[in-house]
Design an enzyme around this catalytic site. Structure first.
Site, PDB file in Angstrom:
ATOM      1  N   ASP A 194       0.833  -1.172  -0.091  1.00 53.11           N
ATOM      2  CA  ASP A 194      -0.169   0.021   0.049  1.00 53.11           C
ATOM      3  C   ASP A 194       0.845   1.164  -0.202  1.00 53.11           C
ATOM      4  OD1 ASP A 194      -2.073   1.979   0.111  1.00 53.11           O
ATOM      5  OD2 ASP A 194      -2.527   1.161   2.071  1.00 53.11           O
ATOM      6  N   ASP A 233      -1.645   5.669  -6.888  1.00 47.98           N
ATOM      7  CA  ASP A 233      -2.021   4.915  -5.853  1.00 47.98           C
ATOM      8  C   ASP A 233      -2.040   3.331  -6.048  1.00 47.98           C
ATOM      9  OD1 ASP A 233      -3.054   4.431  -3.103  1.00 47.98           O
ATOM     10  OD2 ASP A 233      -4.869   4.152  -3.916  1.00 47.98           O
TER      11      ASP A 233
END
Length: 449
Positions: A142, A326
């Site tokens: 992440d 992202d």
């Protein structure tokens, strides 16, 4: 090679023209059209390794390359897009107001009690080692989270994970970090309602046998919602001061690179420091924009998108949208006006194929490609400040089945001023984050379909 010496000149000309046409047909890669063989849309059932021994393996959590294969189920697109919507909702909310303070790490640190984007949405995992003897733990990869955490024994309220749970008391290198709180608590409340809380500890982090980091500070979780599948937690690769990148900066100079594979049946890689530079450094760079209100995210300036025959300007939007790269978002979110124009262009290119039912509300532009030997797709180029990035053909569509292949972008109706570049559009790219020099670099990846 065939011998054409004795062919009639006219026949020879015809043969050469035909051969030239076939080469052009097979390898076309112009602004207007990409020819994609239909077989490449179908993921294999066995893992194809493209890492060549480089760095950490990056794998789709539901694919045959996943270390979670013992608990692997067939892909559930409905669940993937529910997680994706939660992730985008979290990022939209965080973008509206300043984030909570992240504090410092290390000696006499005030470690954070903070919020963040929903990490359970991440579809890719990596395995790292913690403690002595080393316990291998598979964590969600992440780039939008700062805190690395894993479930620890004893755990009053933990979900089922595939890996053995980490027990600090059994590690000979475990210790408590110095902080202002007596028991170093942490609590992460995500905007989608998920949460993780526990206390900070420090222990040996093993990325590879050559790269080990004593006194790595991470969250030892004792209370979690059940949003994280069977993973052991989250590997936080944001650029905040409590992230993995910050903790290992002395060795790797705040530099890392990853390649997201083009299908669930391939794996990619995560590289750090000099290895990242050797494998990923290019001249295709764009500035990394630091946002003091949301320091975790990787902001860049996306000025336009070339798609098929059209170029769509984002800088002319009012106000011009901000852009985040992202890993935890699956499909790219765009301002509704830009999405609508791309949707129209895609429909023009796909007009020769039968229309299929929408896959979800997110992806409602779908086509039936059953029986097609090759598929004509418009090319997509992301136009960043200072550089253009030509996307892999697999980054244009989401294949649910041969009967349902859909445009893999969606509108961000809640926040038209925020673009989020998701993992589908990052496929088969080397993306190098050079935080110390404030730039992001893009190159052709080595983790093919």
């Amino acid at each position: 090679m065939a011998n054409y010496t004795f062919l009639h000149p006219l026949l020879l000309l015809l043969v050469l023209l035909f051969a030239s046409h076939e080469v052009e047909k097979r390898y076309a890669w112009g602004r207007e059209l990409v020819h994609l063989e239909a077989i490449s849309l179908t993921p294999a059932t066995t893992c194809k390794d493209h890492t060549n021994g480089r760095g950490l393996t990056l794998a789709h959590r539901q694919g045959p390359c996943s270390p979670l294969a013992a608990n692997r189920q067939s892909r559930d697109s409905g669940l993937i897009f529910l997680r994706d919507q939660s992730r985008v909702h979290s990022m939209n909310v965080l973008g509206e107001s300043p984030a909570l303070p992240t504090g410092d790490h290390g000696e006499n640190a005030r470690l954070p009690i903070r919020g963040g984007a929903a990490p359970g949405a991440g579809e890719f995992v990596v395995t790292v080692g913690l403690g002595t003897p080393k316990v291998d733990l598979t964590l969600i990869f992440d780039t939008g989270s700062d805190i690395t955490w894993t479930q620890c024994e004893p755990c009053p309220n933990c979900y089922h994970q595939q890996d053995p749970m980490f027990e600090p008391s059994k590690s000979t290198t475990y210790s408590d970090p110095q902080c202002t709180e007596s028991d170093c608590p942490y609590s992460i409340e995500y905007a989608d309602g998920s949460h993780s809380s526990g206390y900070y500890i420090q222990d040996l982090l093993t990325l590879t046998p050559e790269y080990q980091f004593p006194n790595f500070i991470f969250g030892c979780s004792q209370n979690n919602s059940h949003n994280f599948g069977v993973t052991a937690g989250v590997l936080g690769l944001g650029q905040g001061r409590t992230s993995l990148i910050s903790h290992i900066s002395s060795q790797f100079s705040n530099i890392f690179c990853y390649c997201i594979p083009g299908s669930e049946s391939s794996n990619g890689y995560l590289l750090f420091g000099m290895e990242a530079l050797r494998n990923c450094q290019t001249k295709n760079t764009t500035p990394l924009i630091i946002d003091q209100n949301n320091p975790s995210y990787y902001y860049v300036n996306l000025v336009g998108i070339a798609f098929g025959n059209q170029t769509f300007s984002l800088s002319s939007e009012s106000p011009p949208p901000r852009t985040i790269i992202d890993s935890g978002t699956t499909i790219t979110r765009l301002p509704p006006s830009i999405y609508s124009a791309i949707q129209t262009e895609f429909a023009n290119y796909m007009s020769n194929y039968p229309v299929a039912d929408p896959l979800t509300k997110l992806m409602d532009t779908c086509y039936d490609l059953r029986g097609q030997e090759n598929v004509n797709l418009p090319e997509m180029v992301l136009q960043f400040e200072n550089t253009d990035v030509r996307l892999d053909p697999s980054a244009v569509v989401w294949r649910e089945s041969d009967a349902q292949v859909c445009l893999a972008v969606a509108p961000n109706r809640k926040r038209p001023d925020l673009v989020i570049i998701g993992s589908v559009q990052q496929q088969n790219l080397n993306i190098l984050y050079n935080i110390q020099d404030n730039k992001v670099e893009f190159g052709n990846g080595g983790c093919g379909n």
